[in-house]
Scaffold this active site. Structure first.
Site, PDB file in Angstrom:
ATOM      1  N   GLY A  24      36.596  34.801  37.619  1.00 34.06           N
ATOM      2  CA  GLY A  24      35.237  34.492  37.218  1.00 34.06           C
ATOM      3  C   GLY A  24      34.982  33.017  37.029  1.00 34.06           C
ATOM      4  CE  LYS A  43      43.949  29.939  35.444  1.00 35.03           C
ATOM      5  NZ  LYS A  43      44.595  30.681  34.325  1.00 35.03           N
ATOM      6  CG  ASP A 139      47.340  40.372  29.394  1.00 35.11           C
ATOM      7  OD1 ASP A 139      47.420  41.620  29.337  1.00 35.11           O
ATOM      8  OD2 ASP A 139      46.663  39.774  30.244  1.00 35.11           O
TER       9      ASP A 139
END
Length: 777
Positions: A24, A43, A139
């Protein structure tokens, strides 16, 4: 050598190649450094997007945490920089992609236990390194575990990671991947490092089975299964694998195995031979033969404070270099100490690793630090502020450990304790439209009292009353609270539930001790205590009513200073202290996995037992002498404002001559019939009618002259007496509804042979007595 390992500080110093993944607010590209000629992953985070969604602090935290890390099991962040439009993270490239994709597309099967153990050992080594620096990943999943060119595991994606100030610090943010998120995180309870341990359990299960343990078609249903912590364990897994998974997936974070203990577990010792983490190439070569080399990137989603955060991480292999500065807007140097060389992490100056957890294992505690007393959460950006401010419930969290399932109905609510230990309150209102009582509000409280779910089922209509609570449901995350942030408008519900649990505890034996004079029972409250003397006398001690003494005829001794009462009280006090000492000693001896309670110490002296009362095994109503209780514990008046027990002395004094006459004769069966699909119905010489149901439960209808009411014995042997003016639980009410027809059949039955010698005037007329409600466990 330094020049060959230097990474560029601008995007122009890299040859950007193809796209690996897109999210996103960021994209990941494969690239090559023009200085070192090394393949990397870059990134690129769009500044405008993260500023518009309020994720600037999240990106800053990701860089702040990841830039400090260097470990063989952690994907390395080489450097970071920015320009007007983007923040750039230059990452180690994992040539063989993510573990999830490798299993699904290349291996085409679950991993073997040997392969799974090799992966597990590397992941645990990496997590121990993170936890040793108080970093919680939050996570861990197969999508966030990457494979290097040499097939080593690399923990990636620190977008949700957080730096704790101390190992026992707690956070409140709900975040993570649904299939790997822990129950305390779903429930928005305070959580810490053990949340990562739960994710490791989900990871191991997925590796060995091929799918996550709580996977469903929808996110909401998955989270509901996680909260209940119910999953199917495949039988083909070895005992060691099943045992480790169960210990990793304990619902309570305090009961979960620690990462240090995982390394010592038989599953790893058996499958990996107990060897230390290997850094040699081909550590996973037993399953790497089918691998086709590929570059990989993935985009995942995470919920953080109700905002959707699109996260991705790159997918290999190099050593670290100096960490350049980044604009203060994203990475304040005053906080991190990156503005000068002497303030940079030690491994940047000397090329050495931070101390790994493996070097510290011998000095680490086997338990989670500080988990015995959960500290209330403090305010930070990850925590949900308490709606009640400084106000807190004045009572400690309830706990239902060792309490048997039960269901109890009052005028306005139905209260249940489930097999899982969960407490369920169903609040009832009369609905004119349906001409019946309906369930309008439901409150579910976890067994440790820290997770509370409150909602209205089918608003406006409610649900019909059933014999069991409605199925678990979480309509929305706004219905889920924890003990620390429960709004004060719901406090009365919690108090109501806590008093119900306290009542059940006061009737649940923890220690049963046979002394020389009587049977003693210390209840789960540790304050309620009773002694049933072999002579027929009884002593009751409770926190609400103090000490009550009954003589052998069941009459209350009003003067506790008399010689008879004094002797009973002295013996009771001695036994009470003894039972408390036994409990304290066993508390020290028991472990998380093996509880010592309830426990029975000793046995009744043989000289005090009638021949007919000596029996072993299951209850056999034909082989022992029946006896009608001469006295009963007080009836329970249960309300949200008070719990009290009452019993009139006249109940014991009236008909005393009659009681003495009955007590002088053995209470034996005089009639017995078998009713198909129901059970065996027996009438005793003292007028008691008993029904032994085929499910193992039993109902005894006691005549008025004996005190009246009924006694219900569950299949597990737990007995409850119901007396005047109390409602009956559903299970008892269903059985009582069958009593009139059973008594009619019993009237037509002939007398048994051993009953003809019993004096007829001692037999109570067969009248149907009202059925009321009194607990006497």
């Amino acid at each position: 050598m330094m020049s060959t390992r230097t990474f560029g500080e601008t995007i122009e110093e890299y040859e950007v190649q193809h796209l690996l993944g897109k999210g996103g607010f960021a994209s990941v590209y494969k690239a090559r450094c023009l200085h070192s000629h090394q393949d990397v992953a870059i990134k690129m985070i769009d500044k405008k997007l993260i500023q518009g969604t309020g994720l600037t602090s999240r990106v800053r935290q990701e860089v702040e945490i990841h830039s400090r890390l260097k470990h063989p099991s952690v994907l390395q962040l080489y450097t970071f920089f920015q320009d007007v439009n983007y923040v750039y993270l230059v990452l180690e490239l994992a040539h063989n992609g993510e573990l999830q994709r490798y299993m699904k597309q290349h291996l085409l099967r679950p991993f073997t236990e040997s392969e799974g153990a090799t992966i597990l050992r590397q992941v645990v080594a990496g997590l121990l390194y993170l936890h040793s620096h108080n970093i919680m990943h939050r996570d861990i999943s197969l999508s966030n575990l990457l494979l290097s060119k040499e097939m080593h595991i690399k923990i990636a994606d620190f977008g949700l990671a957080t730096q704790l100030k101390r190992p026992d610090e707690r956070h409140m943010t709900m975040c993570g991947t649904p299939n790997y998120i822990s129950p305390e995180v779903v429930s928005r309870l305070s959580h810490g490092l053990p949340a990562d341990v739960w994710s490791v359990g989900c990871m191991l299960y997925t590796l060995l089975v091929g799918r996550p343990p709580f996977e469903t078609e929808g996110v909401e249903s998955t989270l509901n299964k996680v909260v209940m912590s119910e999953f199917m364990m495949p039988s083909h897994l070895s005992f060691e694998a099943q045992d480790l998974i169960h210990k990793l997936l304990k619902k309570s974070p305090h009961e979960r195995i620690t990462l240090e203990q995982v390394l010592r577990h038989p599953f790893l010792k058996r499958t990996v031979g107990g060897s230390s983490y290997s850094t040699t190439p081909g550590a996973l070569n037993e399953f790497s033969q089918s691998l086709a080399s590929s570059d990989s990137g993935i985009v995942t989603f995470a919920s953080s404070d109700s905002r959707k955060s699109h996260r991705l991480r790159s997918v290999d292999n190099s050593s670290g270099q100096s960490m350049p500065q980044i604009m203060e807007e994203y990475l304040p140097s005053s906080n991190l100490g990156y503005d000068s060389k002497e303030h940079r992490p030690i491994y940047e100056q000397h090329g050495s690793y931070l101390p790994t957890p493996g070097d510290q294992l011998e000095n680490r505690d086997a338990k989670w630090p500080g988990t015995n007393n959960l500290a209330p959460f403090t305010s930070d950006s990850d925590m949900i502020p308490s709606p009640v401010g400084e106000k807190r419930l004045l009572m400690p969290p309830l706990e239902t450990k060792r309490l048997q399932p039960t269901r109890y109905k009052t005028k306005n609510a139905i209260m249940s304790i489930l097999r899982t230990g969960e407490v369920v309150l169903e609040f009832v209102k009369f609905k004119v439209k349906y001409n019946e009582d309906r369930i309008t509000d439901i409150c579910r409280i976890s067994e440790d009292g820290r997770r509370i779910i409150i909602y209205q089922p089918d608003p406006g209509r409610g649900l019909p009353i059933r014999e069991h609570p409605p199925d678990p449901l979480i309509p929305s995350e706004n219905c889920v609270y924890n003990y620390e942030n429960l709004p004060n408008k719901h406090w009365k519900k919690y108090v109501y539930a806590a008093r119900f649990v306290g009542l059940v505890k006061s009737k649940t034996p923890k220690i049963t001790f046979f002394s020389s004079l009587g049977k003693c029972q210390l209840m789960e409250t540790m304050t309620d205590f009773e002694v049933r003397f072999y002579s027929g006398a009884k002593l009751l001690k409770s926190s609400t009513d103090g000490v009550k003494v009954f003589n052998s005829n069941g009459a209350v001794l009003s003067d506790n200073g008399c010689a008879e009462a004094r002797n009973l009280i002295d013996h009771g006090n001695e036994c009470f202290s003894h039972c408390v000492n036994i409990s304290n000693a066993l508390e020290l001896a028991q472990t998380k996995e093996n509880t010592c309670f309830p426990v029975t110490i000793g046995r009744r002296p043989a000289a005090d037992m009638h021949a007919g009362q000596r029996f072993d095994g299951l209850r056999d109503t034909t082989n022992f002498a029946y006896s009608t209780p001469k006295s009963n514990q007080g009836s329970i008046n249960f309300s949200v404002s008070t719990i009290s027990t009452t019993r009139s002395a006249s109940d014991y004094n009236s008909n005393t001559p009659r009681l003495n006459m009955l007590a002088a004769h053995q209470n034996v069966p005089i009639k017995r019939i078998t009713v198909p699909e129901i059970g065996i119905v027996t009438e005793l010489s003292h007028g008691v009618v008993q029904v032994q149901f085929y499910d193992g439960s039993m109902v005894s209808v006691i005549p008025k002259v004996q005190g009246g009411g009924i006694t219900y014995t569950q299949a597990n042997g737990l007995s409850t007496h119901f007396g005047n003016n109390d409602d009956l639980p559903f299970a008892v009410r269903d059985r009582i509804n069958q009593m009139p027809q059973l008594q009619m059949k019993l009237k037509c039955a002939p007398l048994l042979g051993n009953a003809r010698s019993v004096d007829c005037h001692l037999m109570t007329p067969k009248t149907t007595t009202p059925f009321y409600n009194r607990m006497i466990i």
